[in-house]
Design a protein around this motif. Structure first.
Motif, short mmCIF file in Angstrom:
data_model
loop_
_atom_site.label_atom_id
_atom_site.label_comp_id
_atom_site.label_asym_id
_atom_site.label_seq_id
_atom_site.Cartn_x
_atom_site.Cartn_y
_atom_site.Cartn_z
N VAL A 97 0.83 -1.21 0.00
CA VAL A 97 0.00 0.00 0.00
C VAL A 97 0.87 1.25 0.00
O VAL A 97 0.54 2.24 -0.67
CB VAL A 97 -0.95 -0.02 1.22
CG1 VAL A 97 -1.64 1.31 1.41
CG2 VAL A 97 -1.98 -1.13 1.07
N LEU A 98 1.97 1.22 0.71
CA LEU A 98 2.84 2.38 0.75
C LEU A 98 3.58 2.61 -0.56
O LEU A 98 3.85 3.75 -0.93
CB LEU A 98 3.85 2.24 1.90
CG LEU A 98 3.25 2.30 3.31
CD1 LEU A 98 4.36 2.04 4.34
CD2 LEU A 98 2.60 3.64 3.57
N LEU A 99 3.91 1.55 -1.27
CA LEU A 99 4.65 1.69 -2.53
C LEU A 99 3.76 1.84 -3.76
O LEU A 99 4.25 2.19 -4.83
CB LEU A 99 5.57 0.48 -2.72
CG LEU A 99 6.75 0.39 -1.76
CD1 LEU A 99 7.52 -0.89 -2.01
CD2 LEU A 99 7.67 1.59 -1.92
N ALA A 100 2.48 1.59 -3.62
CA ALA A 100 1.58 1.64 -4.79
C ALA A 100 1.58 2.99 -5.49
O ALA A 100 1.65 3.03 -6.73
CB ALA A 100 0.17 1.24 -4.37
N PRO A 101 1.52 4.12 -4.80
CA PRO A 101 1.53 5.41 -5.52
C PRO A 101 2.84 5.67 -6.25
O PRO A 101 2.88 6.38 -7.24
CB PRO A 101 1.33 6.44 -4.42
CG PRO A 101 0.75 5.71 -3.27
CD PRO A 101 1.28 4.31 -3.37
N VAL A 102 3.93 5.10 -5.77
CA VAL A 102 5.22 5.32 -6.39
C VAL A 102 5.45 4.34 -7.54
O VAL A 102 6.13 4.65 -8.51
CB VAL A 102 6.33 5.16 -5.33
CG1 VAL A 102 7.70 5.36 -5.93
CG2 VAL A 102 6.10 6.15 -4.20
N ALA A 103 4.87 3.16 -7.44
CA ALA A 103 5.14 2.11 -8.41
C ALA A 103 4.50 2.39 -9.77
O ALA A 103 5.10 2.07 -10.81
CB ALA A 103 4.64 0.77 -7.87
N MET A 104 3.33 2.95 -9.81
CA MET A 104 2.65 3.15 -11.09
C MET A 104 3.39 4.07 -12.04
O MET A 104 3.47 3.79 -13.23
CB MET A 104 1.21 3.64 -10.86
CG MET A 104 0.28 2.53 -10.40
SD MET A 104 0.40 1.01 -11.35
CE MET A 104 -0.21 1.52 -12.93
N PRO A 105 3.97 5.18 -11.59
CA PRO A 105 4.77 5.98 -12.54
C PRO A 105 5.94 5.20 -13.12
O PRO A 105 6.28 5.38 -14.29
CB PRO A 105 5.25 7.17 -11.70
CG PRO A 105 4.23 7.31 -10.63
CD PRO A 105 3.79 5.90 -10.32
N PHE A 106 6.55 4.32 -12.33
CA PHE A 106 7.65 3.51 -12.85
C PHE A 106 7.15 2.53 -13.90
O PHE A 106 7.81 2.31 -14.92
CB PHE A 106 8.36 2.76 -11.72
CG PHE A 106 9.23 3.64 -10.87
CD1 PHE A 106 10.30 4.31 -11.43
CD2 PHE A 106 8.95 3.80 -9.53
CE1 PHE A 106 11.11 5.11 -10.65
CE2 PHE A 106 9.75 4.61 -8.75
CZ PHE A 106 10.83 5.28 -9.31
N VAL A 107 5.98 1.96 -13.68
CA VAL A 107 5.41 1.03 -14.66
C VAL A 107 5.11 1.77 -15.96
O VAL A 107 5.40 1.28 -17.05
CB VAL A 107 4.13 0.36 -14.09
CG1 VAL A 107 3.41 -0.43 -15.16
CG2 VAL A 107 4.49 -0.54 -12.92
N HIS A 108 4.55 2.97 -15.84
CA HIS A 108 4.26 3.75 -17.04
C HIS A 108 5.54 4.18 -17.75
O HIS A 108 5.58 4.22 -18.99
CB HIS A 108 3.41 4.97 -16.68
CG HIS A 108 2.02 4.63 -16.30
ND1 HIS A 108 1.37 5.20 -15.23
CD2 HIS A 108 1.13 3.75 -16.82
CE1 HIS A 108 0.16 4.70 -15.13
NE2 HIS A 108 -0.01 3.81 -16.08
N ALA A 109 6.56 4.50 -17.00
CA ALA A 109 7.84 4.88 -17.62
C ALA A 109 8.45 3.70 -18.37
O ALA A 109 8.94 3.87 -19.50
CB ALA A 109 8.79 5.39 -16.57
N LEU A 110 8.41 2.53 -17.77
CA LEU A 110 8.94 1.34 -18.46
C LEU A 110 8.15 1.03 -19.73
O LEU A 110 8.73 0.68 -20.76
CB LEU A 110 8.92 0.14 -17.52
CG LEU A 110 9.95 0.18 -16.38
CD1 LEU A 110 9.73 -1.01 -15.45
CD2 LEU A 110 11.35 0.17 -16.93
N ALA A 111 6.84 1.18 -19.65
CA ALA A 111 6.02 0.94 -20.85
C ALA A 111 6.34 1.97 -21.93
O ALA A 111 6.42 1.64 -23.11
CB ALA A 111 4.54 0.99 -20.49
N GLY A 112 6.54 3.22 -21.53
CA GLY A 112 6.90 4.25 -22.50
C GLY A 112 8.23 3.99 -23.15
O GLY A 112 8.40 4.20 -24.36
N LEU A 113 9.20 3.54 -22.36
CA LEU A 113 10.51 3.21 -22.94
C LEU A 113 10.41 2.04 -23.91
O LEU A 113 11.08 2.03 -24.95
CB LEU A 113 11.50 2.88 -21.83
CG LEU A 113 11.98 4.05 -20.98
CD1 LEU A 113 12.81 3.56 -19.81
CD2 LEU A 113 12.78 5.02 -21.82
#
Length: 78
Positions: free
Chosen positions: A25-41
């Motif tokens: 729960v604590l990492l969920a808000p931080v994890a989604m931008p990383f997932v989107h960044a990896l998908a963008g790359l």
């Protein structure tokens, strides 16, 4: 005052669940931008690879169309 094994097992299960759930729960808000960044790359990399492949094929096709004699004449003009 006896201990109930089922209550102890339930308490242990809840503590294990909390040990997993709280960091998630604590990492969920931080994890989604990383997932989107990896998908963008990944999308950008595939786009660059496709463009490079297309340019390579086009230049290969164009170089096949120009006869070798003309290529050598152009090199001698310089």
């Amino acid at each position: 005052m006896g201990f109930n094994i089922e209550e102890i097992q339930d308490a242990l299960l809840q503590s294990k669940t909390l040990k997993v759930a709280v960091p998630t729960v604590l990492l969920a808000p931080v994890a989604m931008p990383f997932v989107h960044a990896l998908a963008g790359l990944a999308v950008a990399g595939l786009t660059v690879a496709a463009a490079g492949s297309l340019i390579g094929k086009a230049s290969g096709a164009l170089s096949d169309m120009i006869p070798l004699a003309e290529k050598q004449d152009d090199a001698e003009d310089y």
